[in-house]
Design a protein around this motif. Structure first.
Motif, PDB file in Angstrom:
ATOM      1  N   THR A  47      12.774 117.415 -10.621  1.00 12.08           N
ATOM      2  CA  THR A  47      11.521 118.069 -11.023  1.00 12.08           C
ATOM      3  C   THR A  47      11.023 119.075 -10.000  1.00 12.08           C
ATOM      4  OG1 THR A  47      10.265 116.201 -10.108  1.00 12.08           O
ATOM      5  CG2 THR A  47      10.810 116.135 -12.459  1.00 12.08           C
ATOM      6  N   ARG A  48      11.728 119.242  -8.902  1.00 13.05           N
ATOM      7  CA  ARG A  48      11.329 120.277  -7.932  1.00 13.05           C
ATOM      8  C   ARG A  48      11.403 121.672  -8.544  1.00 13.05           C
ATOM      9  NH1 ARG A  48      15.284 119.582  -3.080  1.00 13.05           N
ATOM     10  NH2 ARG A  48      16.712 119.451  -4.872  1.00 13.05           N
ATOM     11  N   TYR A  49      12.204 121.816  -9.597  1.00 10.31           N
ATOM     12  CA  TYR A  49      12.386 123.126 -10.210  1.00 10.31           C
ATOM     13  C   TYR A  49      11.308 123.441 -11.239  1.00 10.31           C
ATOM     14  CZ  TYR A  49      16.886 123.155  -7.885  1.00 10.31           C
ATOM     15  OH  TYR A  49      17.878 123.120  -6.927  1.00 10.31           O
ATOM     16  N   VAL A  50      10.364 122.539 -11.423  1.00  7.44           N
ATOM     17  CA  VAL A  50       9.210 122.806 -12.293  1.00  7.44           C
ATOM     18  C   VAL A  50       8.020 123.101 -11.394  1.00  7.44           C
ATOM     19  CG1 VAL A  50       7.696 121.901 -14.089  1.00  7.44           C
ATOM     20  CG2 VAL A  50      10.115 121.253 -14.050  1.00  7.44           C
ATOM     21  N   LEU A  51       7.509 124.310 -11.466  1.00 14.23           N
ATOM     22  CA  LEU A  51       6.461 124.756 -10.550  1.00 14.23           C
ATOM     23  C   LEU A  51       5.062 124.539 -11.107  1.00 14.23           C
ATOM     24  CD1 LEU A  51       8.130 128.073  -9.314  1.00 14.23           C
ATOM     25  CD2 LEU A  51       8.331 125.767  -8.370  1.00 14.23           C
ATOM     26  N   HIS A  52       4.952 124.114 -12.347  1.00 14.65           N
ATOM     27  CA  HIS A  52       3.637 123.889 -12.941  1.00 14.65           C
ATOM     28  C   HIS A  52       3.023 122.591 -12.411  1.00 14.65           C
ATOM     29  CE1 HIS A  52       4.383 127.174 -15.705  1.00 14.65           C
ATOM     30  NE2 HIS A  52       5.540 126.623 -16.037  1.00 14.65           N
ATOM     31  N   ASP A  53       1.721 122.573 -12.331  1.00 16.55           N
ATOM     32  CA  ASP A  53       1.003 121.396 -11.836  1.00 16.55           C
ATOM     33  C   ASP A  53       0.765 120.435 -12.998  1.00 16.55           C
ATOM     34  OD1 ASP A  53      -0.395 119.593 -10.357  1.00 16.55           O
ATOM     35  OD2 ASP A  53      -2.239 120.785 -10.223  1.00 16.55           O
ATOM     36  N   ILE A  54       1.815 119.673 -13.346  1.00 17.49           N
ATOM     37  CA  ILE A  54       1.735 118.704 -14.432  1.00 17.49           C
ATOM     38  C   ILE A  54       2.355 117.403 -13.946  1.00 17.49           C
ATOM     39  CG2 ILE A  54       1.727 120.364 -16.322  1.00 17.49           C
ATOM     40  CD1 ILE A  54       4.698 120.143 -16.534  1.00 17.49           C
ATOM     41  N   ASP A  55       2.180 116.331 -14.708  1.00 22.07           N
ATOM     42  CA  ASP A  55       2.707 115.044 -14.246  1.00 22.07           C
ATOM     43  C   ASP A  55       4.230 115.006 -14.401  1.00 22.07           C
ATOM     44  OD1 ASP A  55       3.359 114.389 -16.936  1.00 22.07           O
ATOM     45  OD2 ASP A  55       1.329 113.632 -17.272  1.00 22.07           O
ATOM     46  N   GLU A  56       4.843 113.961 -13.821  1.00 22.26           N
ATOM     47  CA  GLU A  56       6.294 113.879 -13.750  1.00 22.26           C
ATOM     48  C   GLU A  56       6.939 113.836 -15.138  1.00 22.26           C
ATOM     49  OE1 GLU A  56       8.592 113.900 -11.115  1.00 22.26           O
ATOM     50  OE2 GLU A  56       6.811 114.765 -10.181  1.00 22.26           O
ATOM     51  N   GLU A  57       6.325 113.116 -16.043  1.00 27.01           N
ATOM     52  CA  GLU A  57       6.901 113.016 -17.385  1.00 27.01           C
ATOM     53  C   GLU A  57       6.945 114.371 -18.072  1.00 27.01           C
ATOM     54  OE1 GLU A  57       6.196 110.614 -21.600  1.00 27.01           O
ATOM     55  OE2 GLU A  57       5.000 110.116 -19.826  1.00 27.01           O
ATOM     56  N   GLU A  58       5.877 115.146 -17.912  1.00 30.67           N
ATOM     57  CA  GLU A  58       5.852 116.477 -18.513  1.00 30.67           C
ATOM     58  C   GLU A  58       6.844 117.409 -17.829  1.00 30.67           C
ATOM     59  OE1 GLU A  58       4.296 117.562 -21.237  1.00 30.67           O
ATOM     60  OE2 GLU A  58       3.739 115.466 -21.539  1.00 30.67           O
ATOM     61  N   LYS A  59       7.018 117.229 -16.530  1.00 32.17           N
ATOM     62  CA  LYS A  59       8.004 118.051 -15.815  1.00 32.17           C
ATOM     63  C   LYS A  59       9.410 117.774 -16.338  1.00 32.17           C
ATOM     64  CE  LYS A  59       5.573 118.778 -11.420  1.00 32.17           C
ATOM     65  NZ  LYS A  59       5.621 118.579  -9.947  1.00 32.17           N
ATOM     66  N   GLU A  60       9.719 116.503 -16.561  1.00 32.53           N
ATOM     67  CA  GLU A  60      11.036 116.163 -17.080  1.00 32.53           C
ATOM     68  C   GLU A  60      11.247 116.750 -18.476  1.00 32.53           C
ATOM     69  OE1 GLU A  60      11.739 111.995 -16.904  1.00 32.53           O
ATOM     70  OE2 GLU A  60      11.365 111.849 -14.734  1.00 32.53           O
ATOM     71  N   LYS A  61      10.190 116.728 -19.281  1.00 28.54           N
ATOM     72  CA  LYS A  61      10.292 117.296 -20.623  1.00 28.54           C
ATOM     73  C   LYS A  61      10.487 118.819 -20.561  1.00 28.54           C
ATOM     74  CE  LYS A  61       7.730 115.474 -23.746  1.00 28.54           C
ATOM     75  NZ  LYS A  61       6.576 115.077 -24.605  1.00 28.54           N
ATOM     76  N   ALA A  62       9.795 119.454 -19.592  1.00 25.82           N
ATOM     77  CA  ALA A  62       9.936 120.907 -19.440  1.00 25.82           C
ATOM     78  C   ALA A  62      11.364 121.270 -19.058  1.00 25.82           C
ATOM     79  CB  ALA A  62       8.954 121.414 -18.387  1.00 25.82           C
ATOM     80  N   LEU A  63      11.971 120.475 -18.184  1.00 26.81           N
ATOM     81  CA  LEU A  63      13.361 120.736 -17.798  1.00 26.81           C
ATOM     82  C   LEU A  63      14.294 120.572 -18.991  1.00 26.81           C
ATOM     83  CD1 LEU A  63      13.518 118.863 -14.360  1.00 26.81           C
ATOM     84  CD2 LEU A  63      13.685 121.325 -14.703  1.00 26.81           C
ATOM     85  N   GLN A  64      14.037 119.568 -19.803  1.00 29.71           N
ATOM     86  CA  GLN A  64      14.901 119.285 -20.945  1.00 29.71           C
ATOM     87  C   GLN A  64      14.968 120.456 -21.907  1.00 29.71           C
ATOM     88  OE1 GLN A  64      13.999 115.632 -22.994  1.00 29.71           O
ATOM     89  NE2 GLN A  64      14.942 116.325 -24.906  1.00 29.71           N
ATOM     90  N   TYR A  65      13.869 121.230 -22.024  1.00 31.66           N
ATOM     91  CA  TYR A  65      13.828 122.315 -22.996  1.00 31.66           C
ATOM     92  C   TYR A  65      14.014 123.685 -22.358  1.00 31.66           C
ATOM     93  CZ  TYR A  65      12.467 118.837 -26.395  1.00 31.66           C
ATOM     94  OH  TYR A  65      12.469 117.758 -27.221  1.00 31.66           O
ATOM     95  N   HIS A  66      14.716 123.738 -21.228  1.00 32.90           N
ATOM     96  CA  HIS A  66      15.107 125.048 -20.713  1.00 32.90           C
ATOM     97  C   HIS A  66      16.029 125.721 -21.733  1.00 32.90           C
ATOM     98  CE1 HIS A  66      14.218 124.861 -16.100  1.00 32.90           C
ATOM     99  NE2 HIS A  66      13.136 124.736 -16.848  1.00 32.90           N
TER     100      HIS A  66
END
Length: 459
Positions: free
Chosen positions: A372-391
């Motif tokens: 999740t280091r590659y997600v720069l938005h200030d959101i919780d860990e679960e949302e960061k993982e979801k953001a990575l999934q939909y690259h």
């Protein structure tokens, strides 16, 4: 059959066009626009041909004049409508390559300049399907044995990520020059096949082809990718034996060789002993390798020297920069003339997301852990993982998996650099789905196969 993908950096969804792109193409096309083509399901697969004529001979009109077959009449109409004195080169310069190829198919004569313009266009647009069509025309032309056009074919195929086709052209050339070998060595390295590039150099020596400074620059670059430290240093010395004076480009490649191998102290010592004036490029390269390998002391030393040699190299990193314009990803899957596109921010197909969800579960079972280091938005860990999934590149791959036959190669082109998490994820995907996934970002080609990447995790 291959499937190719172009990616940018944001998304999947609507059928509107955007400038930056993820492309995802069937067959082997590589056009830096975002489109995708769905295989034609209407094509009959049972082998029956219902379009045959019931007549074995043409039917007769009154007066025993045979009716000419429709296809022949159509061909005559096409020839009749063929423009006279059409300037194919001008059409190429306008980017109307489809029209040029269509006219050539109708019999328009293409001279040497037309083939050069078409191959340049294919290389620039990374259009593999178009390149193969032009290659077919060239094989039937009087220019088929031309060395320069053969070299352009090698360069085009290499830029489109099809090294096998490039090598096939190289092997079939009756005559080769130094540039032919250079293109083959560089093509291997650009596609993550540095060891094959070094083998090509050995064959170049055996063939007695003369060397020059560009030859060794390409060889040293291959050594850097393959982390062949000792071989790279030997080649540097052999330059002097062959009367070639190393330039800064060669010394920078040696720094890359040592840096990729993690031999940072040797790289620093090499820079200090270089027989030419050391520029900021050398210390900048060393600083970057120090960051990669986590050597903070060396990074600080290189940073201080950069401040002295070229303050802009460090000031640009410290000063606040204006916000960058948001770039969008469009994924493309293309097959012949059928294209469509989808953007990341708006779901395009429920099946795509279902496939990606199932694949994500398999990836976790295989050991994938989201970074999740590659997600720069200030959101919780679960949302960061979801953001990575939909690259976007993952969505494009998922769509390719449900749209193409098993074992079809997927080709992805991104106009931005692939993030580290997607790099790890696609390695695992390639092993799970049993396909080769070729990703071209703005830096290089990544050939993912059986859980490994051709870049060796350095890019």
């Amino acid at each position: 059959m291959e499937l190719k993908l172009h990616a940018s950096m944001a998304a999947v969804g609507s059928i509107s066009r955007a400038a930056n792109s993820v492309v995802f193409t069937h067959s082997s096309t590589s056009v830096p626009i975002c489109t995708y083509a769905v295989p034609d399901s209407s094509r009959r697969r049972n082998g029956n041909n219902t379009s045959r004529s019931a007549y074995k001979t043409p039917p007769l009109r009154k007066g025993n004049h045979p009716i000419e077959p429709k296809s022949k009449l159509d061909q005559q109409n096409q020839n009749a409508s063929l423009p006279l004195n059409v300037d194919l080169v001008a059409l190429c310069e306008e980017g109307k390559h489809d029209q040029v190829v269509e006219l050539m198919g109708q019999g328009a004569a293409a001279d040497y300049r037309v083939y050069l313009a078409l191959l340049n266009l294919c290389e620039r647009t990374k259009s593999l399907e178009l390149g193969k069509r032009v290659h077919e025309f060239l094989r039937r032309s009087t220019f088929r044995g031309d060395v320069e056009l053969g070299n352009r074919l090698i360069g085009m195929y290499s830029k489109c990520g099809s090294v096998k086709d490039a090598r096939r052209v190289f092997d079939q050339m009756q005559e080769r020059n130094t540039a032919s070998w250079h293109l083959m060595i560089g093509g291997y390295t650009a596609n993550g096949l540095a060891c094959d590039g070094l083998l090509a150099f050995q064959k170049m020596k055996q063939a007695g082809v003369p060397f020059d400074g560009e030859t060794f620059e390409l060889v040293l670059a291959a050594c850097a990718q393959a982390e062949a430290v000792e071989e790279g240093l030997i080649h540097l010395e052999s330059m002097k034996e062959n009367g070639i004076v190393p330039r800064m480009e060669h010394y920078l490649e040696v720094i890359n060789i040592l840096g990729n191998a993690g031999r940072l102290n040797e790289a620093e010592e090499f820079i200090e002993k270089m027989p030419i004036e050391v520029g900021a490029e050398a210390w900048e390269s060393l600083r970057n390798f120090a960051r990669i390998h986590g050597n903070l002391d060396l990074e600080d030393r290189a940073e201080e020297l950069l401040k002295y040699l070229d303050p802009s190299k460090t000031i640009t990193d410290k000063l606040p920069m204006p916000p960058r314009k948001k770039q969008h990803d469009i994924n493309m899957l293309e097959e012949k003339n059928r294209v469509a596109e989808y953007r990341y921010s708006i779901p395009y197909k429920e099946e795509t997301h279902e496939k990606l969800g199932g694949l994500s579960g398999q990836m976790r079972e295989a050991g994938y852990v989201p970074d999740t280091r590659y997600v720069l938005h200030d959101i919780d860990e679960e949302e960061k993982e979801k953001a990575l999934q939909y690259h976007s590149e993952r969505l494009a791959i998922a769509y390719g998996l449900i749209s193409t036959p098993p074992r079809t190669t997927l080709r992805i082109i991104k106009n931005l650099r692939i993030c580290g998490d997607c790099h790890n994820a696609i390695k695992i995907m390639s092993k799970i789905v049993g396909r080769e996934l070729i990703v071209r970002d703005n830096k290089r080609f990544h050939h993912f196969k059986d859980g490994k990447c051709s870049c060796g995790d350095y890019w």
